[in-house]
Design a protein around this motif. Structure first.
Motif, PDB file in Angstrom:
ATOM      1  N   SER A 380       1.064   1.904  10.875  1.00 48.02           N
ATOM      2  CA  SER A 380       1.792   3.138  10.681  1.00 48.02           C
ATOM      3  C   SER A 380       0.970   4.334  11.161  1.00 48.02           C
ATOM      4  O   SER A 380       1.476   5.220  11.845  1.00 48.02           O
ATOM      5  CB  SER A 380       2.162   3.222   9.210  1.00 48.02           C
ATOM      6  OG  SER A 380       2.227   4.525   8.800  1.00 48.02           O
ATOM      7  N   GLU A 446      -4.250  11.183   0.844  1.00 45.19           N
ATOM      8  CA  GLU A 446      -2.807  11.343   0.631  1.00 45.19           C
ATOM      9  C   GLU A 446      -1.995  10.711   1.757  1.00 45.19           C
ATOM     10  O   GLU A 446      -0.829  10.394   1.591  1.00 45.19           O
ATOM     11  CB  GLU A 446      -2.419  12.822   0.539  1.00 45.19           C
ATOM     12  CG  GLU A 446      -3.045  13.578  -0.610  1.00 45.19           C
ATOM     13  CD  GLU A 446      -4.508  13.884  -0.349  1.00 45.19           C
ATOM     14  OE1 GLU A 446      -4.821  14.381   0.747  1.00 45.19           O
ATOM     15  OE2 GLU A 446      -5.350  13.585  -1.220  1.00 45.19           O
ATOM     16  N   TYR A 449      -0.077   6.281   2.447  1.00 47.90           N
ATOM     17  CA  TYR A 449       1.021   6.038   1.505  1.00 47.90           C
ATOM     18  C   TYR A 449       1.452   4.571   1.444  1.00 47.90           C
ATOM     19  O   TYR A 449       2.302   4.216   0.667  1.00 47.90           O
ATOM     20  CB  TYR A 449       2.209   6.946   1.813  1.00 47.90           C
ATOM     21  CG  TYR A 449       2.716   6.817   3.224  1.00 47.90           C
ATOM     22  CD1 TYR A 449       3.694   5.892   3.530  1.00 47.90           C
ATOM     23  CD2 TYR A 449       2.198   7.622   4.238  1.00 47.90           C
ATOM     24  CE1 TYR A 449       4.146   5.759   4.825  1.00 47.90           C
ATOM     25  CE2 TYR A 449       2.640   7.490   5.533  1.00 47.90           C
ATOM     26  CZ  TYR A 449       3.617   6.560   5.832  1.00 47.90           C
ATOM     27  OH  TYR A 449       4.050   6.404   7.111  1.00 47.90           O
ATOM     28  N   ARG A 450       0.889   3.722   2.260  1.00 45.54           N
ATOM     29  CA  ARG A 450       1.251   2.305   2.136  1.00 45.54           C
ATOM     30  C   ARG A 450       0.220   1.525   1.307  1.00 45.54           C
ATOM     31  O   ARG A 450       0.314   0.328   1.150  1.00 45.54           O
ATOM     32  CB  ARG A 450       1.407   1.669   3.513  1.00 45.54           C
ATOM     33  CG  ARG A 450       2.613   2.238   4.249  1.00 45.54           C
ATOM     34  CD  ARG A 450       3.043   1.401   5.397  1.00 45.54           C
ATOM     35  NE  ARG A 450       4.174   2.059   6.056  1.00 45.54           N
ATOM     36  CZ  ARG A 450       4.708   1.653   7.182  1.00 45.54           C
ATOM     37  NH1 ARG A 450       4.239   0.602   7.795  1.00 45.54           N
ATOM     38  NH2 ARG A 450       5.723   2.297   7.724  1.00 45.54           N
ATOM     39  N   MET A 451      -0.798   2.249   0.842  1.00 49.71           N
ATOM     40  CA  MET A 451      -1.800   1.579   0.012  1.00 49.71           C
ATOM     41  C   MET A 451      -1.534   1.953  -1.443  1.00 49.71           C
ATOM     42  O   MET A 451      -1.001   3.028  -1.712  1.00 49.71           O
ATOM     43  CB  MET A 451      -3.211   2.062   0.351  1.00 49.71           C
ATOM     44  CG  MET A 451      -3.537   2.228   1.813  1.00 49.71           C
ATOM     45  SD  MET A 451      -3.669   0.691   2.723  1.00 49.71           S
ATOM     46  CE  MET A 451      -4.557  -0.322   1.632  1.00 49.71           C
ATOM     47  N   ASN A 452      -1.947   1.095  -2.363  1.00 49.35           N
ATOM     48  CA  ASN A 452      -1.781   1.517  -3.747  1.00 49.35           C
ATOM     49  C   ASN A 452      -3.075   2.101  -4.287  1.00 49.35           C
ATOM     50  O   ASN A 452      -4.135   2.012  -3.679  1.00 49.35           O
ATOM     51  CB  ASN A 452      -1.220   0.396  -4.618  1.00 49.35           C
ATOM     52  CG  ASN A 452      -2.143  -0.789  -4.703  1.00 49.35           C
ATOM     53  OD1 ASN A 452      -3.369  -0.619  -4.651  1.00 49.35           O
ATOM     54  ND2 ASN A 452      -1.584  -1.976  -4.834  1.00 49.35           N
ATOM     55  N   GLU A 453      -2.910   2.749  -5.430  1.00 46.41           N
ATOM     56  CA  GLU A 453      -3.999   3.489  -6.077  1.00 46.41           C
ATOM     57  C   GLU A 453      -5.280   2.648  -6.169  1.00 46.41           C
ATOM     58  O   GLU A 453      -6.359   3.072  -5.772  1.00 46.41           O
ATOM     59  CB  GLU A 453      -3.516   3.838  -7.489  1.00 46.41           C
ATOM     60  CG  GLU A 453      -3.952   5.174  -8.008  1.00 46.41           C
ATOM     61  CD  GLU A 453      -3.332   6.328  -7.223  1.00 46.41           C
ATOM     62  OE1 GLU A 453      -3.948   7.363  -7.176  1.00 46.41           O
ATOM     63  OE2 GLU A 453      -2.225   6.183  -6.636  1.00 46.41           O
TER      64      GLU A 453
ATOM     65  N   ALA B 424       6.508   0.855  14.188  1.00 51.91           N
ATOM     66  CA  ALA B 424       5.828   1.566  13.105  1.00 51.91           C
ATOM     67  C   ALA B 424       5.929   0.784  11.805  1.00 51.91           C
ATOM     68  O   ALA B 424       5.588   1.285  10.745  1.00 51.91           O
ATOM     69  CB  ALA B 424       6.430   2.948  12.935  1.00 51.91           C
ATOM     70  N   LYS B 558       6.941   7.049  -5.010  1.00 49.44           N
ATOM     71  CA  LYS B 558       6.688   5.703  -5.544  1.00 49.44           C
ATOM     72  C   LYS B 558       7.858   5.155  -6.376  1.00 49.44           C
ATOM     73  O   LYS B 558       7.758   4.092  -6.946  1.00 49.44           O
ATOM     74  CB  LYS B 558       5.417   5.712  -6.411  1.00 49.44           C
ATOM     75  CG  LYS B 558       4.184   6.236  -5.699  1.00 49.44           C
ATOM     76  CD  LYS B 558       3.330   5.122  -5.137  1.00 49.44           C
ATOM     77  CE  LYS B 558       2.407   5.688  -4.100  1.00 49.44           C
ATOM     78  NZ  LYS B 558       1.391   4.985  -3.530  1.00 49.44           N
TER      79      LYS B 558
END
Lengths: 462, 590
Positions: A380, A446, A449-453, B424, B558
Motif C-alpha cells: 500500500s 499514523e 493503517y494496515r498494522m495493528n497497535e 494497492a 477501526k
C-alpha cells in the motif's frame, strides 16, 4: 529403449510433405497421438507424432524436421504407443535432449517404468493445498510475494533483464527453514542460447548441486517441434521423482515464450484457426496442461514447484503469452526494466508482482505473526510512492506536502535497502521482515493503517 | 449399459472425432467412443457420418474403433446426494474416481453420479389417488442438516398416484411411486431422474425481482446490489481477485444452495474451496457451508469439451433445487474459459469464426445461459430463484473484448475489477467508477422497509461524493491537493475514509469478512455524518488539519474490525461520540 526392429506397421507411402508435417496414406489402425519412427534415406531414425488420423491417411509431425526426406525413400513406422519417457532416479545429474535422450555421451539410464509424457490431470480432490513457505533468501519474494511449495510462480521478464541470474540464485538458496529433505531440480531449456544453458550448468556445479539436477536442453538451434515436448518430458520425470520417489522437485522452465512461438508455428502449418496475434485458440488449454502439473498430492511425500520463465515480447504484460500464463499460474514475479536500468538487483516490480498462495503460508507459526500486515502495508505504501512520484514529476518536488516527502524517502529506502540485495546474499525471513520494518519506520506511525497497535509497538522504529 | 454400436470411427483430430454412422444418430446424442468408452456428444450430422466432441483425451483412438450410443442427450442425474459432492464437468463424482483409480484421473471411467448404495430416509407427503403433475412433491428426504430435499414428479409427467412407498429407508434407484397417466399407462418413478443439461427445466412464470441477495460484502450490497434471481458479470484481469470475490459470495451470501463451478481454472483453487468450506460455519444456520454447496470442478488441464458442458451441468442442478422452492446462487468461474472452449471446438469443426475467432453463436449461447436465471413460480406452486454470478477473464484486462461485451448485453449488474486497486491490495477491487447495478429500484423497497428508511438517500449521497472525488483527483494529479480549498479537500478526506474503511474488506479477518445489512447502513451513516459535520465545522472556520487530528477518526478507521455483527449498538455509540466531538470542536469557533 526403442524397439528398432521395424515391424509390419511400416510404410513408405508418404504422399505429401510440408514444413515438419508428412501425410502418409494406405495405412490402417493408426492411433491419435501415436509415436512414429521415420527412417530417412540415410538410414537415420527421426521421431514424430500422429497429429491427425483418418481411415486411410495420417498426418505425422516430425520432431527433427523433414529436411532431406523424400516421398519414396522415407520409411515410416507406427509404434502403437504414445511418446513415452523411461523414468528412473538415475537420471539425476544427467543431460538430455527435449525428447529425453541422453546427450552427455553416457549410456541411457536403465529404467523399469515408462510413462506417457502427456501425463493425466491430477484429480482436484486428491490435491493437498500448498501452504509450506519456501525461503528463497530474496526479500522481495519472501517478504511480499512468498513462494509456497507446490506453487507455480512464473517470472515475467523482458529480454536483457536478470531473470536467469535470479532463477539461479533461487535454485541455489531455496530451503524450507528447519527441514532437511530430498530435493531435486529439473531444468527444461526451450530455445535458449547455449551460453545461457552453460550459465545454469556452471551455477549448479559451483553450488555442488549438479548431482541433484536433471537438464533437458532444447537449444535455439534444435528443432522447434521438439520444444513442444520438452516441458512435458521434464514434468514427467518430475512427477516420477515427486510422487514415486518422495522428492521435492523444483522445475525451472525457460523460456516459455519460445515454447509458445513453436506452438504457433505448428498450429499455423496445420491450418488451425488463429485467435489473438496468430496464436491458436487452445494456447490456454495447452499451457494449462503444463502448469497444472505442479502441486502436492495427499498421502505423497514429494511435491512439484514450478518456476517458469518467460520474456514478455516488447515488455508488454497484456501480450497473449504472459496474459494467459497469468490466468493459469498462482501469481507472477514481474521484472521491471526501469529498476534494472537504475542498477537495482533483483529488479522485481513491487506492484504487479503477486503470489496467490502467500496468504496461507505466512504468519504466526509459519513465518512471523506480523508478516501478512507488513506485506500489505508495504504494498500500500509503495503504491502511494508511485502516485507521489507521478505528482512530483508534474508539479516538482518542492510543491509536495511534508507527508508526500516522507513517502518519497520511504520509496528510496524501500528500493535501496529492501528490494536490492547482492547476488550471493541469502537473507533469512527474520532479516527480511526486519528490513521491512526499518524502511516502514521512515513513515510516521499514523500512516501505517494496515498494522495493528501491538505490531507497531513491538517493531516500529526498533 | 444398454447401449448399441452406432458407428465406427473414421477420423480423429484432437477432441473431435468423425464416425461413420450405421444407424441414425440424434444431434447432441451422448455416445461412447472406442473400447475405452470415452464420453462424447454428437455435434454435427451428415448423411452417413457424424462428428463427436469427446470429453476426454483421445490419444490412441484409432479409425475403425466402435462408437456406442444410448439414444439420449447429455443428461445429469438429479436426486438426493448432490449436495456436498464434487463433480467434474459431466457429473462424474471426483471423490469416487479418486478412490477408484488414485490421484490421477484415468480415461473412460464410468461411475454413477449418485451413490446407489446410500440409503435415504424418505417421508411421503402425497398419497395414493392424488392427482399429480410436473414438479408435484411426493415426499421429503433430509439431504443434509440444512436442506430438505423434495422428491418431485419429473417434468412432463402427470396422472394419479397408483402407488407410493411408505416412510422408510430407500436407495436412490428404488421405486418411489407409480403414476397412472390419463391414457392408462403406468410410469414408475425412482427417487432420482435424469434431465438433459442443455434444456432449461420448465416453470410456470417468471416473477418480478425484489429481494436482494445479501452477500455481506459492503461494496456489493450497498453500492452495486443484486437481487435473488438476478444476473451479474464480474470481469477482471488476472490477479484482480475474481476468484476471491466469487469465494466470498459463495461463503457468505444468503442463498439456500450454492453451486460453484470451477470452469477451466486452477486445481489448487478447487482444493482451497474443498479445504475451507467444510470448516466454515454458515453464520445464519450454524452448519458447515459444505452442506449447502455443490462443486463442479473442471480445471484448466481437464478436457476442454467437458469444460464447455460444466456450465450447463451447474445451471441444471440450480434449476432442480429452484424447483423445490429454494433460492440458489450459482458462481461460474470463469465464463471466458467456457467461451474459449466453445471457440476451440468451433475451430476444430472448421466453422467460420467471428470476433477474435469466437464462433458467431457466442452471444446466443451466453444469452441462453443467463436467461436461465430468474425468480420463478414453479410448476408445483412454490417459488424459487436462480442467481447467476459469472466471472469473466478478459485478455489483457481489456473490457472491450467479445466475451465481456456480449455478456454486458445479458446481465443487469456489472462489477468491474480494477487493476490499480488490486495493485494497492485494495480488496475487493470492485471499481466504484466502472461498475453498475440496474437493480437498485427493484430492491430499494426491501432495504427501506427492513433496514433503514434512508437507505436510498445515503447511497445516493455517497455515490455523489465518489463522483466528485473522481473529478477532484484529476485536478490533484495535475497540481497537487494543496491548492484546493478545505471545503473540497474534505471530500477527498471523506472518500479516503470511505474507501479504506467501508469499501475495503478483509476476507481473512474474523469480524470484517462478513457485514450484516444493518452494520453496513450504520457504518455508512457514521461516515456521512462525519462529512456533514466536518463541512459544517469548516464553514465555521475550523481547518482540515484540526479535523484530521480528532481522535474519533481513529475509531472510525477501526470500526469494521472492532465492532462485530452482534454488537451494532456500539456503532450507535460511535455515532454519538462523533457528533459530540464535533460539537466540542464547534464550540471553539462560535
Amino acid at each position: 529403449m526403442y524397439d528398432t526392429q521395424f515391424s509390419k506397421r511400416e510404410y513408405s507411402t508418404s504422399t505429401r510433405m510440408e514444413g515438419p508435417l508428412i501425410a502418409v496414406s494406405g495405412i490402417h489402425n493408426v492411433g491419435f497421438n501415436e509415436l512414429v519412427e521415420i527412417k530417412d534415406p540415410q538410414g537415420k531414425i527421426r521421431l514424430g507424432l500422429v497429429l491427425e488420423s483418418a481411415e486411410n491417411t495420417a498426418i505425422v509431425q516430425v520432431f527433427e524436421g523433414t529436411m532431406g526426406l523424400s516421398l519414396k525413400e522415407t520409411r515410416i513406422r507406427f509404434t502403437g504407443t504414445p511418446l513415452m519417457l523411461p523414468v528412473t532416479k538415475k537420471m539425476l545429474g544427467r543431460v538430455f535432449n527435449g525428447l529425453g535422450r541422453p546427450i552427455d555421451n553416457l549410456p541411457t539410464p536403465i529404467s523399469e517404468h515408462q510413462l506417457d509424457i502427456n501425463g493425466t490431470p491430477i484429480n482436484p480432490t486428491a490435491r493437498d493445498y500448498p501452504q509450506k513457505f519456501i525461503q528463497t533468501g530474496i526479500s522481495a519474494i519472501d517478504g511480499m510475494n512468498t513462494l509456497i511449495r507446490g506453487q507455480k510462480l512464473p517470472f515475467f521478464s523482458g529480454s536483457g533483464l536478470a531473470h536467469n541470474k535470479l532463477a539461479a540464485q533461487i535454485a541455489r538458496q531455496a530451503t524450507i527453514p528447519g527441514e532437511n529433505t530430498n530435493f531435486a531440480v529439473v531444468f527444461a531449456a526451450m530455445g535458449i542460447k547455449y551460453d545461457v544453458a552453460r550459465f545454469f550448468i556452471r551455477n549448479f556445479e559451483e553450488s555442488g548441486a549438479l548431482e541433484n539436477v536433471i537438464l533437458f536442453l532444447n537449444l535455439a538451434d534444435n528443432p522447434p517441434i521438439e520444444r513442444l515436448v520438452t516441458p512435458r518430458t521434464a514434468l514427467t520425470i518430475a512427477e516420477h521423482l515427486a510422487f514415486n520417489e518422495n522428492m521435492h522437485v523444483l522445475v525451472i522452465m525457460t523460456d516459455m515464450s519460445n515454447y509458445c512461438e513453436s506452438l504457433r508455428e505448428i498450429s499455423t502449418l496445420r491450418g488451425d484457426i488463429p485467435s489473438r496475434k496468430g496464436y491458436p485458440g487452445y494456447l490456454y488449454s495447452d499451457l494449462a496442461q503444463i502448469f497444472e502439473r505442479a502441486g502436492i498430492i495427499k498421502g505423497k511425500k514429494g511435491s512439484i514447484t514450478q518456476m517458469p520463465i518467460l520474456t514478455m515480447p516488447n515488455d508488454d504484460i497484456t501480450h497473449p503469452i504472459p496474459d494467459l500464463t497469468g490466468y493459469i499460474t498462482e501469481g507472477q514475479i514481474v521484472l521491471e526494466r526501469e529498476l534494472s536500468q537504475r542498477g537495482i538487483y533483483p529488479p522485481i516490480a513491487g506492484l504487479p508482482s503477486l503470489s496467490r498462495l502467500m496468504k496461507d503460508g505466512i504468519g504466526e507459526g509459519m513465518t512471523r505473526k506480523d508478516h501478512p500486515h507488513l506485506a500489505s502495508q508495504l504494498f500500500s505504501a509503495y503504491s502511494r510512492v508511485k502516485d507521489v512520484r507521478a505528482l512530483a514529476s508534474v508539479i516538482g518536488q518542492e510543491e509536495l506536502t511534508p507527508i508526500d516527502h516522507r513517502y518519497l524517502q520511504f520509496g528510496d529506502a524501500f528500493e535501496k535497502d529492501f528490494l536490492s540485495q547482492k547476488e550471493d546474499e541469502n537473507r533469512d525471513i527474520e532479516t527480511t521482515l526486519n528490513i521491512g520494518w526499518d524502511v516502514l519506520s521512515v513513515l510516521p506511525k499514523e500512516e501505517l493503517y494496515r498494522m495493528n497497535e501491538e505490531e507497531i509497538n513491538k517493531f516500529y522504529g526498533k | 449399459m444398454a447401449d448399441k454400436t452406432v458407428g465406427k470411427v473414421k477420423r480423429i483430430v484432437g477432441p473431435l472425432i468423425q464416425f461413420e454412422s450405421l444407424r441414425s444418430t440424434q444431434m447432441m446424442e451422448l455416445v461412447y467412443v472406442g473400447e475405452q468408452r470415452l464420453v462424447g456428444e454428437v455435434v454435427r450430422i451428415d448423411e452417413n457420418a457424424a462428428d463427436v466432441q469427446v470429453y476426454e483425451d483421445t490419444t490412441s483412438i484409432k479409425p475403425g474403433d466402435p462408437v456406442y450410443g444410448i439414444g439420449m442427450p447429455l443428461s445429469v442425474e438429479l436426486g438426493p446426494g448432490l449436495l456436498g459432492t464434487i463433480y467434474d464437468g459431466i457429473q462424474r463424482p471426483l471423490e469416487e474416481i479418486k478412490n477408484e483409480c488414485g490421484a490421477f484421473i484415468k480415461r473412460g471411467i464410468h461411475l454413477n453420479a449418485l451413490k446407489r448404495t446410500k440409503k435415504w430416509s424418505f417421508k411421503p407427503v402425497a398419497r395414493k389417488g392424488d392427482e399429480v403433475g410436473s414438479g408435484s412433491i411426493l415426499g421429503e428426504i433430509q439431504e443434509t442438516s440444512l436442506v430438505a430435499h423434495k422428491i418431485m414428479v419429473p417434468p412432463n409427467i402427470s396422472g394419479t398416484i397408483a402407488e407410493i412407498v411408505p416412510e422408510g429407508e430407500y436407495t436412490v434407484d428404488a421405486i418411489a411411486a407409480k403414476i397412472k397417466s390419463a391414457d392408462g399407462s403406468v410410469k414408475e418413478l425412482e427417487f432420482f431422474h435424469r434431465w438433459p443439461v442443455r434444456i432449461g427445466r420448465p416453470f410456470n412464470n417468471k416473477k418480478e425481482l425484489s429481494l436482494p441477495l445479501i452477500t455481506g460484502q459492503r461494496v456489493i450490497d450497498t453500492l452495486f446490489p443484486i437481487p435473488k434471481g438476478g444476473t451479474v458479470a464480474v470481469p477482471g484481469g488476472f490477479g484482480t481477485g475474481k476468484t476471491m470475490v466469487q469465494q466470498a459470495i459463495a461463503k457468505w451470501c444468503d442463498a439456500d444452495i450454492i453451486i460453484f463451478i470451477g470452469c477451466g481454472e486452477r486445481g489448487n483453487e478447487i482444493t482451497d474451496v474443498l479445504k475451507e468450506f467444510p470448516k466454515i460455519i454458515d453464520p445464519r444456520k450454524n452448519k458447515p457451508l459444505m452442506e449447502r454447496t455443490i462443486i463442479i470442478a473442471n480445471t484448466s488441464n481437464m478436457p476442454v469439451a467437458a469444460r464447455e458442458a460444466s456450465i450447463y451441468t451447474g445451471i441444471t442442478f440450480a434449476e432442480y433445487y429452484r424447483d423445490m422452492g429454494y433460492n440458489v446462487a450459482i458462481m461460474a468461474d470463469s465464463t471466458s474459459r467456457w467461451a474459449e472452449a466453445l471457440r476451440e471446438l468451433s475451430g476444430r469443426l472448421e466453422e467460420m469464426p467471428a470476433d477474435e475467432g469466437f464462433p458467431a453463436y457466442l452471444p446466443t449461447r451466453l444469452a441462453n445461459f443467463y436467461e436461465r436465471a430468474g425468480f420463478v413460480e414453479n410448476a408445483n406452486g412454490t417459488s424459487g430463484s436462480v442467481t447467476i454470478i459469472g466471472s469473466i477473464s478478459p485478455p489483457g484486462g481489456d473490457f472491450s473484448e467479445p466475451v465481456t461485451q456480449h455478456t454486458k448485453r445479458f446481465v443487469r449488474a456489472f462489477w468491474a475489477l480494477d487493476r490499480q486497486l488490486a495493485n494497492a491490495r485494495h480488496y475487493p477491487s470492485i471499481s466504484w467508477i466502472n461498475s453498475y447495478s440496474e437493480y437498485i429500484d427493484e430492491i430499494t423497497i426491501w432495504w427501506e422497509t427492513n433496514i433503514d428508511p434512508e437507505w436510498t438517500k445515503l447511497r445516493t449521497e455517497i455515490m455523489d461524493l465518489l463522483q466528485q472525488e473522481n473529478k477532484l483527483q484529476q485536478v490533484v494529479k495535475l497540481v497537487g491537493p494543496d491548492v484546493l480549498p478545505d471545503s473540497q479537500r474534505i471530500i477527498l478526506e471523506t472518500c479516503t475514509i470511505f474507501k479504506n474503511v467501508f469499501l475495503q474488506q478483509n476476507a481473512f479477518d474474523k469480524i470484517d469478512m462478513f457485514s450484516v445489512a444493518a452494520k453496513q447502513v450504520k457504518m455508512l451513516h457514521i461516515i456521512l455524518s462525519f462529512h456533514t459535520n466536518a463541512l459544517k465545522a469548516i464553514k465555521k472556520g475550523a481547518t482540515l488539519v484540526k479535523i484530521k487530528k480528532l481522535p474519533i477518526i481513529h475509531e472510525i478507521a477501526k470500526m469494521k474490525f472492532n465492532i462485530s455483527n452482534e454488537e451494532l449498538d456500539k456503532l450507535d455509540k460511535l455515532q454519538l461520540a462523533l457528533e459530540n466531538s464535533f460539537e466540542e470542536l464547534d464550540r471553539k469557533y462560535v
